[in-house]
Design an enzyme around this catalytic site. Structure first.
Site, short mmCIF file in Angstrom:
data_model
loop_
_atom_site.label_atom_id
_atom_site.label_comp_id
_atom_site.label_asym_id
_atom_site.label_seq_id
_atom_site.Cartn_x
_atom_site.Cartn_y
_atom_site.Cartn_z
N ARG A 78 0.82 -1.22 0.00
CA ARG A 78 0.00 0.00 0.00
C ARG A 78 0.85 1.27 0.00
NH1 ARG A 78 -4.94 -1.40 4.27
NH2 ARG A 78 -5.55 -3.37 3.30
N ASP A 90 15.39 0.28 -9.79
CA ASP A 90 16.76 -0.14 -9.46
C ASP A 90 16.64 -1.36 -8.55
OD1 ASP A 90 19.34 -0.52 -8.63
OD2 ASP A 90 19.70 1.56 -8.07
#
Length: 361
Positions: free
Chosen positions: A201, A271
């Protein structure tokens, strides 16, 4: 003459653009009026209640709240806000103002502006069903440069809330459910925020959402759609997702993006090599969602003024309540490890930060 009168009548009947909540406010919550035109009330004590307390100051509507004290207000119970309220934490002297130990609630209220406030619930709150900040069923709410940590249910609960902006804020280290933000109804704008070490969330968006120039670090699931909750549109632009020690599946940067969702995703980066360097690559894969060729919201492109790489530098330097304090400095330092540091916490005491994990103001 007839033409002039007609033009005048049309001008009088046409809707006017609302003034921004403050200079630089953006998104759907920027229409909040707060306590504009009301009484300015100064908080003069860190006591939980009584004359001069924050609890007394927010007990009535149409107020602008300022501070002549700095430090933590330790709450004995949830702090309930009134409607038509502005809280200017930036007026506090020294290292600023913080709230710890219980929920701050704007549930069911309207026109709330909160700036430069630290809201840190933690295990001092015995009610694990509360969140650090609750604006359920509220309307016209903007949080800017806030620091929201140690939420037990969610960091931010916005179920049934209309017109929301959360900008330039740190939403980090949720405990309990380890959830970032839960939004339903909306629309909502999440702009230039730093999200750190949550299970899920970040946010959960069961609404039409703008998600622009955010940085998410050490997630298990980051941007999460409503799954089967309904048909929603999402503008996800220029965000950077960085995995960390708690990340199990890097591609859960986008989670539950099913066929009921319509998504414009552009300029996002991931990344996932956890090598201590920021060196990700483009990532705009949104599962089985319908891919939009342009943003659903007319101003999303104009808000996305930073690239994902630029967003990292900006957010790490500017997000959260200012001046930045010990806890936020700790949070940012974990992000700057770019994959090598970070964990999901169950208690603020586990962080090693002073003052039982809350940090010293």
């Amino acid at each position: 003459m007839y033409f002039s009168i007609a033009v005048l009548v049309t001008a009088l009947l046409s809707p006017t653009v609302s003034a921004l909540a403050f200079d630089g406010a953006v998104g759907f919550g920027s229409i909040a009026t707060g306590g504009t035109g009301g009484t300015t009330v100064t908080v003069t004590t860190l006591a939980d209640s009584g004359t001069g307390s924050l609890r007394d100051a927010v007990s009535q509507s149409n107020r602008i709240i300022e501070f002549s004290v700095s430090g933590y207000i330790v709450l004995d119970s949830a702090l309930s806000l009134s409607s038509h309220l502005t809280i200017n934490g930036q007026t506090a002297p020294g290292n600023g103002i913080g709230i710890m130990g219980a929920e701050v609630s704007a549930s069911g209220k309207t026109n709330i502006i909160i700036r430069n406030l630290r809201m840190r619930q933690g295990t001092l709150d015995s009610d694990t069903g509360h969140s650090a900040f609750n604006m359920g069923k509220a309307s016209n709410v903007i949080l800017d440069h806030c620091s929201i940590e140690y939420g037990q249910w969610d960091s931010i609960d916005a179920v049934g809330t209309v017109n929301i902006t959360v900008s330039n804020s740190i939403i980090a280290l949720p405990i309990g459910q380890q959830f970032g933000a839960h939004v339903e109804t909306g629309p909502s704008t999440f702009y230039r925020n730093l999200w750190v070490s949550a299970h899920n969330r970040q946010p959960l968006s069961k609404d039409d959402t703008q998600y622009i120039n955010n940085v998410v670090y050490n997630y298990q699931a980051a941007y999460t759609s409503g799954n089967t909750a309904g048909y929603f549109s999402h503008d996800i632009i220029g965000n950077y997702f960085i995995t960390g020690p708690s990340t199990s599946t890097a591609k859960d940067a986008f989670y539950q993006m099913d066929a009921q969702q319509s998504v414009y995703a552009s300029g996002n980066y991931l990344d996932d090599n956890e090598d201590g360097e920021l060196n990700g690559s483009s990532y705009n894969s949104v599962g089985s969602a319908t891919v939009l060729s342009e943003p659903w919201s007319s101003d999303s492109s104009s808000l996305a003024t930073l690239s994902a790489v630029e967003a990292v530098a900006y957010v790490l330097a500017n997000s959260g309540a200012l001046p930045r304090d010990e806890l936020d400095t700790f949070v940012v330092s974990q992000v700057k490890s770019y994959g090598t540091n970070g964990t999901l916490y169950k208690s603020q005491t586990s962080t090693g930060v002073s003052n039982g994990g809350y940090g010293t103001l």
